[in-house]
Design a protein around this motif. Sequence first.
Motif, PDB file in Angstrom:
ATOM      1  N   ALA A  61       4.432 -83.553 -15.613  1.00  0.00           N
ATOM      2  CA  ALA A  61       3.418 -82.550 -14.372  1.00  0.00           C
ATOM      3  C   ALA A  61       3.237 -81.314 -14.020  1.00  0.00           C
ATOM      4  O   ALA A  61       2.698 -80.885 -13.344  1.00  0.00           O
ATOM      5  N   ASP A  62       4.260 -80.686 -14.530  1.00  0.00           N
ATOM      6  CA  ASP A  62       4.526 -79.370 -15.076  1.00  0.00           C
ATOM      7  C   ASP A  62       2.521 -79.192 -14.868  1.00  0.00           C
ATOM      8  O   ASP A  62       2.087 -78.114 -14.757  1.00  0.00           O
ATOM      9  N   ALA A  63       2.872 -79.072 -16.508  1.00  0.00           N
ATOM     10  CA  ALA A  63       1.119 -78.780 -17.103  1.00  0.00           C
ATOM     11  C   ALA A  63      -0.070 -79.267 -16.081  1.00  0.00           C
ATOM     12  O   ALA A  63      -0.786 -78.349 -16.244  1.00  0.00           O
ATOM     13  N   LEU A  64       0.280 -80.859 -15.367  1.00  0.00           N
ATOM     14  CA  LEU A  64      -1.131 -81.213 -14.916  1.00  0.00           C
ATOM     15  C   LEU A  64      -0.818 -80.287 -13.900  1.00  0.00           C
ATOM     16  O   LEU A  64      -1.941 -79.127 -13.048  1.00  0.00           O
ATOM     17  N   ILE A  65       0.016 -79.526 -12.868  1.00  0.00           N
ATOM     18  CA  ILE A  65       0.192 -78.530 -11.940  1.00  0.00           C
ATOM     19  C   ILE A  65      -0.442 -77.156 -12.570  1.00  0.00           C
ATOM     20  O   ILE A  65      -1.260 -76.884 -11.613  1.00  0.00           O
ATOM     21  N   ALA A  66      -0.192 -76.987 -13.651  1.00  0.00           N
ATOM     22  CA  ALA A  66      -0.385 -75.334 -13.541  1.00  0.00           C
ATOM     23  C   ALA A  66      -2.056 -75.873 -14.492  1.00  0.00           C
ATOM     24  O   ALA A  66      -2.799 -74.292 -13.275  1.00  0.00           O
ATOM     25  N   ALA A  67      -2.471 -76.642 -14.717  1.00  0.00           N
ATOM     26  CA  ALA A  67      -4.528 -76.103 -14.899  1.00  0.00           C
ATOM     27  C   ALA A  67      -5.362 -76.440 -14.101  1.00  0.00           C
ATOM     28  O   ALA A  67      -5.885 -77.294 -13.623  1.00  0.00           O
ATOM     29  N   SER A  68      -4.605 -77.492 -12.471  1.00  0.00           N
ATOM     30  CA  SER A  68      -5.574 -77.598 -11.164  1.00  0.00           C
ATOM     31  C   SER A  68      -4.097 -76.703 -10.074  1.00  0.00           C
ATOM     32  O   SER A  68      -4.064 -75.814  -9.646  1.00  0.00           O
ATOM     33  N   ALA A  69      -5.570 -76.916  -9.142  1.00  0.00           N
ATOM     34  CA  ALA A  69      -5.637 -76.161  -8.249  1.00  0.00           C
ATOM     35  C   ALA A  69      -5.579 -76.579  -6.694  1.00  0.00           C
ATOM     36  O   ALA A  69      -4.873 -76.077  -5.924  1.00  0.00           O
ATOM     37  N   CYS A  70      -5.217 -78.031  -7.049  1.00  0.00           N
ATOM     38  CA  CYS A  70      -5.459 -79.060  -5.846  1.00  0.00           C
ATOM     39  C   CYS A  70      -5.008 -80.251  -6.504  1.00  0.00           C
ATOM     40  O   CYS A  70      -5.448 -80.892  -7.711  1.00  0.00           O
ATOM     41  N   VAL A  71      -3.558 -80.834  -6.417  1.00  0.00           N
ATOM     42  CA  VAL A  71      -3.286 -81.228  -6.838  1.00  0.00           C
ATOM     43  C   VAL A  71      -3.267 -83.282  -5.956  1.00  0.00           C
ATOM     44  O   VAL A  71      -2.559 -83.298  -5.229  1.00  0.00           O
ATOM     45  N   TYR A  72      -3.964 -83.938  -6.512  1.00  0.00           N
ATOM     46  CA  TYR A  72      -3.314 -85.214  -6.311  1.00  0.00           C
ATOM     47  C   TYR A  72      -1.900 -86.420  -6.155  1.00  0.00           C
ATOM     48  O   TYR A  72      -2.080 -86.123  -7.639  1.00  0.00           O
ATOM     49  N   VAL A  73      -1.887 -86.555  -5.407  1.00  0.00           N
ATOM     50  CA  VAL A  73      -0.322 -87.085  -6.559  1.00  0.00           C
ATOM     51  C   VAL A  73      -0.283 -88.917  -6.079  1.00  0.00           C
ATOM     52  O   VAL A  73      -0.363 -89.131  -4.521  1.00  0.00           O
ATOM     53  N   ALA A  74      -0.533 -89.974  -6.625  1.00  0.00           N
ATOM     54  CA  ALA A  74      -1.104 -91.235  -6.727  1.00  0.00           C
ATOM     55  C   ALA A  74      -0.016 -91.849  -7.768  1.00  0.00           C
ATOM     56  O   ALA A  74       0.182 -92.820  -7.967  1.00  0.00           O
ATOM     57  N   SER A  75       1.218 -91.347  -7.561  1.00  0.00           N
ATOM     58  CA  SER A  75       2.473 -92.047  -8.106  1.00  0.00           C
ATOM     59  C   SER A  75       3.151 -93.171  -6.825  1.00  0.00           C
ATOM     60  O   SER A  75       2.333 -92.466  -6.017  1.00  0.00           O
TER      61      SER A  75
END
Length: 323
Positions: A61-75
């Motif tokens: 999750a942290d790598a995903l957040i670092a790569a993004s400007a906006c995060v879509y949480v679909a969990s």
Amino acid sequence: MTRDTLALGIIGAGIMGERMLGVLAGPDAGSVRVAGIWDPSEAALARIAARYPAVPRLADADALIAASACVYVASPPASHLGYARRAAAAGRSLFLEKPLAVDVAEARRFVDEADIRGAVNFPFAAAPAVARLVRWIAESVVGTPRRLTIAVAFAHWPRPWQADAANWLDARAEGGFTREVVSHFLFLARRLLGPLASLEGHADFPQAGRAERAIEATLSAGGVPVRLRGQVGGTDLADHNTWTLEGDAGTIRLRDWSIAERMGPDGHFVAAEDALPNDRARLIALRGQLDGVVRMAHGEPHPLATFAEALNVQEIVESLIAA
């Protein structure tokens, strides 16, 4: 001068995450690109890899957040705010799947403390049929609203396309049709009529640990009386629903997610001439949601559900389930 393409990262490779990918991987993604996707399930990521091999699959999750400007949480719902806080701490904007959470106190703290650009995914905010309802209301087709009736029914729960997520969708802790489906129609009531207030209700849990099988409730939206009823069984349809607004001048309704109808002089409902089947309307709404995400992330006005609206819906949903 054109602005940069928004890098949207997706946490959760379930039904909603994959639907979002389906739009982002197509020709109508607009000014959004996929920064990557992450899910704790290796099987889910393998499914995504087979269908969308070009989409980056991040390590955590942290790598995903670092790569993004906006995060879509679909969990699944109970995990929403944990990921949201991590993304917010990293300075990312947020697009959260509904419900906002399942713990009302935690959700209230989050909304009180949140100092970020964010919104919640209630697709009725960009649905063509809802735009038609709004036009009818503005044209005084309804007049002064007198009552709203929300009815939902399912042949089985979860619905057939949700079988892979049945472990949480049919669990009392964070599943059930009230959270998953009724919440959409409560949001619509909140958006078109005003703040929601719960009066009384009853949910039926006939199987230990499993989600509700029926619900009856009365509440209000902007002072307008609302009657809600839902059940598993009583229909052969996988998913049947109506949202019916009666006023002193006339009656309109939304049927089966995407069909806007108004009652004629003979007492029968007639569909709007521009009504679309749900599979087409859903795609239009999702594209509209993505446009709203871009606007939200850039601090511009947008139609998406606010955290405050989503919290109001959650408060009602959880109070009904508790009842």
